[in-house]
Design a protein around this motif. Structure first.
Motif, PDB file in Angstrom:
ATOM      1  N   ILE A 140      -2.657   9.550   3.500  1.00 42.56           N
ATOM      2  CA  ILE A 140      -2.642   9.166   5.013  1.00 42.56           C
ATOM      3  C   ILE A 140      -4.114   9.006   5.579  1.00 42.56           C
ATOM      4  O   ILE A 140      -5.027   9.804   5.214  1.00 42.56           O
ATOM      5  N   GLY A 141      -4.403   8.073   6.495  1.00 41.75           N
ATOM      6  CA  GLY A 141      -5.809   8.005   7.098  1.00 41.75           C
ATOM      7  C   GLY A 141      -6.039   8.942   8.009  1.00 41.75           C
ATOM      8  O   GLY A 141      -5.124   9.880   8.557  1.00 41.75           O
ATOM      9  N   PRO A 142      -7.240   9.375   8.214  1.00 42.56           N
ATOM     10  CA  PRO A 142      -7.962  10.371   9.165  1.00 42.56           C
ATOM     11  C   PRO A 142      -7.101  10.177  10.496  1.00 42.56           C
ATOM     12  O   PRO A 142      -6.967  11.171  11.328  1.00 42.56           O
ATOM     13  N   ASP A 143      -6.834   8.870  10.958  1.00 41.77           N
ATOM     14  CA  ASP A 143      -6.216   8.720  12.290  1.00 41.77           C
ATOM     15  C   ASP A 143      -4.668   8.850  12.307  1.00 41.77           C
ATOM     16  O   ASP A 143      -3.921   8.579  13.134  1.00 41.77           O
ATOM     17  N   GLY A 144      -4.088   9.170  10.974  1.00 49.55           N
ATOM     18  CA  GLY A 144      -2.453   9.339  10.728  1.00 49.55           C
ATOM     19  C   GLY A 144      -2.009   7.844  10.443  1.00 49.55           C
ATOM     20  O   GLY A 144      -0.895   7.717  10.312  1.00 49.55           O
ATOM     21  N   SER A 145      -2.826   6.948   9.988  1.00 46.28           N
ATOM     22  CA  SER A 145      -2.255   5.648   9.619  1.00 46.28           C
ATOM     23  C   SER A 145      -1.619   5.698   8.355  1.00 46.28           C
ATOM     24  O   SER A 145      -2.228   6.542   7.428  1.00 46.28           O
ATOM     25  N   LYS A 154       3.084  -2.338 -10.149  1.00 50.17           N
ATOM     26  CA  LYS A 154       2.406  -1.131  -9.492  1.00 50.17           C
ATOM     27  C   LYS A 154       0.962  -1.506  -8.846  1.00 50.17           C
ATOM     28  O   LYS A 154       0.210  -2.477  -9.296  1.00 50.17           O
ATOM     29  N   ARG A 155       0.920  -0.742  -7.694  1.00 50.11           N
ATOM     30  CA  ARG A 155      -0.207  -1.419  -6.673  1.00 50.11           C
ATOM     31  C   ARG A 155      -1.093   0.166  -6.452  1.00 50.11           C
ATOM     32  O   ARG A 155      -0.468   1.134  -6.470  1.00 50.11           O
ATOM     33  N   PRO A 156      -2.329   0.087  -6.432  1.00 54.56           N
ATOM     34  CA  PRO A 156      -3.219   1.120  -5.923  1.00 54.56           C
ATOM     35  C   PRO A 156      -2.731   1.787  -4.501  1.00 54.56           C
ATOM     36  O   PRO A 156      -2.064   1.370  -3.776  1.00 54.56           O
ATOM     37  N   GLY A 157      -2.999   2.930  -4.239  1.00 56.08           N
ATOM     38  CA  GLY A 157      -2.461   3.582  -3.066  1.00 56.08           C
ATOM     39  C   GLY A 157      -1.167   3.924  -2.972  1.00 56.08           C
ATOM     40  O   GLY A 157      -0.473   4.374  -3.937  1.00 56.08           O
ATOM     41  N   ASN A 158      -0.535   3.661  -1.958  1.00 53.07           N
ATOM     42  CA  ASN A 158       0.765   4.411  -1.645  1.00 53.07           C
ATOM     43  C   ASN A 158       1.448   3.018  -2.126  1.00 53.07           C
ATOM     44  O   ASN A 158       1.740   1.905  -1.687  1.00 53.07           O
TER      45      ASN A 158
END
Length: 362
Positions: A140-145, A154-158
């Motif tokens: 989750i990004g610092p701004d909640g994104s 398969k992909r990186p991240g979520n």
């Protein structure tokens, strides 16, 4: 020369077939095991009307996997399969051979999960998982994104896995405290998809009307069969086996304890249990059709935040027509029988409750 589907639309047979299938769904109301009280029968008819509304919307207006939309699938007025009063359910029609991007804000709501499903309710009453992503595993990004990629590769991240037969995304967001928590907001797009949908095709309409009517029949049938199964152990909350619930689209993080209850006007169903260490749990009361009772106006559920625990940390729930003055009272809202569900979410242990029926005067 028109195809058979096109001829069905031209002749009106597509609509006639749809109505005939709905008539078949109506026979579920008259099953020998189904309650025959005026209230239960009326709720059963309303239930079928709600299912019809939901299936028409999903099959006709939101059926194109190139143009998915995350929207409410269960709400205060569309209920099915022991819908959770704490939940904000979202779903979108997808296809396993596409790639999708979900973007949005996580919000502050307590529990989040997303799964891809192979929706076969209208075929064999199943909705097995084809991929899962839990809230605690998300970046989750610092701004909640939040950004989630849904794909077979398969992909990186979520990343939410898809399979060849994936046809539905289901998002569960569960409140602990509705007065302070804010649910997330999410959008979905098909990566590399067309810019605009085609004009309405007769063959597509014929097929989607058939899917809608089969969805009503299949959904009503599977949960009627579940209620019949639960009736074999009245006024208990046993482990009937988690496989059947997962096959029907359950969250793999949740341990489900379903039950059937039947009470006289002067009786109470007392449920006592240890409570595991877990991020979320709740108990709810539903009718025989497995619709949650009207939680907008009645006290029909509790969760980890709202329940009052005993001094030793155990939980006592009392299901009755009126408040007995102890434990956590759950209102039967004019019903004399129905179904119930206790969920342990994200727990490592799954206590089985002790139950008994007592006289309210006791």
């Amino acid at each position: 020369m028109p195809s058979q589907s096109e001829e069905n639309v031209l002749s009106g047979k597509a609509w006639t077939d749809f109505c005939r299938m709905l008539e078949q769904a109506g026979h579920i109301l008259l099953r020998e095991t189904a309650p025959s009280t005026l209230l239960d029968r009326a709720e059963g008819i309303r239930y079928l009307s709600r299912l019809t509304r939901a299936m028409l919307e999903s099959s006709i207006d939101f059926s194109n996997p190139d143009f998915p939309e995350l929207r409410r699938i269960a709400s205060e007025t569309v209920k099915m399969g022991a819908d959770n009063p704490d939940n904000v359910y979202l779903s979108a029609t997808i296809a396993g051979d596409r790639e999708y991007r979900i973007t949005g804000q996580r919000g502050t709501i307590s529990y989040f999960s997303i799964g891809s499903k192979a929706n076969r309710y209208g075929i064999d009453g199943t909705m097995p998982s084809t991929g899962e992503l839990a809230g605690e595993d998300m970046e989750i990004g610092p701004d909640g994104s939040v950004e989630i990629i849904c794909s077979a590769t398969k992909r990186p991240g979520n990343w939410l896995p898809l399979a060849s037969d994936s046809s539905l995304l289901v998002v569960r967001q569960s409140y602990l405290d509705r007065t302070t928590e804010v649910p997330g907001t999410y959008r979905i797009e098909c990566i590399g998809g067309p810019k605009a949908p085609p004009v309405l095709q007769a063959a597509t309409l014929d097929e989607n009307l058939r899917k809608a009517s089969m969805g009503v029949l299949g959904t009503a049938l599977i949960f009627a069969q579940w209620s019949e199964h639960f009736m074999s152990r009245p006024n208990e909350l046993p482990d009937f086996g988690q496989e059947m619930f997962q096959k029907a689209g359950g969250d793999p993080e949740i341990f489900y304890l379903h039950g059937y209850w039947k009470l006289g006007p002067d009786e109470a169903w007392v449920i006592e249990t240890e409570v595991p260490d877990c991020p979320y749990w709740n108990f709810q009361l539903s009718n025989w059709w497995m619709e949650s009772l009207d939680y907008r106006y009645h006290n029909i559920w509790i969760n980890k935040h709202t329940a009052k625990l005993n001094k030793d940390g155990t939980l006592t729930i009392v299901v009755a027509a009126r408040d007995p003055g102890y434990g956590n009272w759950i209102d039967t809202v004019g019903h004399t029988s129905g179904t119930a569900l206790l969920r342990w979410a994200g727990a490592k242990t799954h206590p089985l409750p002790r139950t008994k029926v007592v006289k309210l005067i006791d």
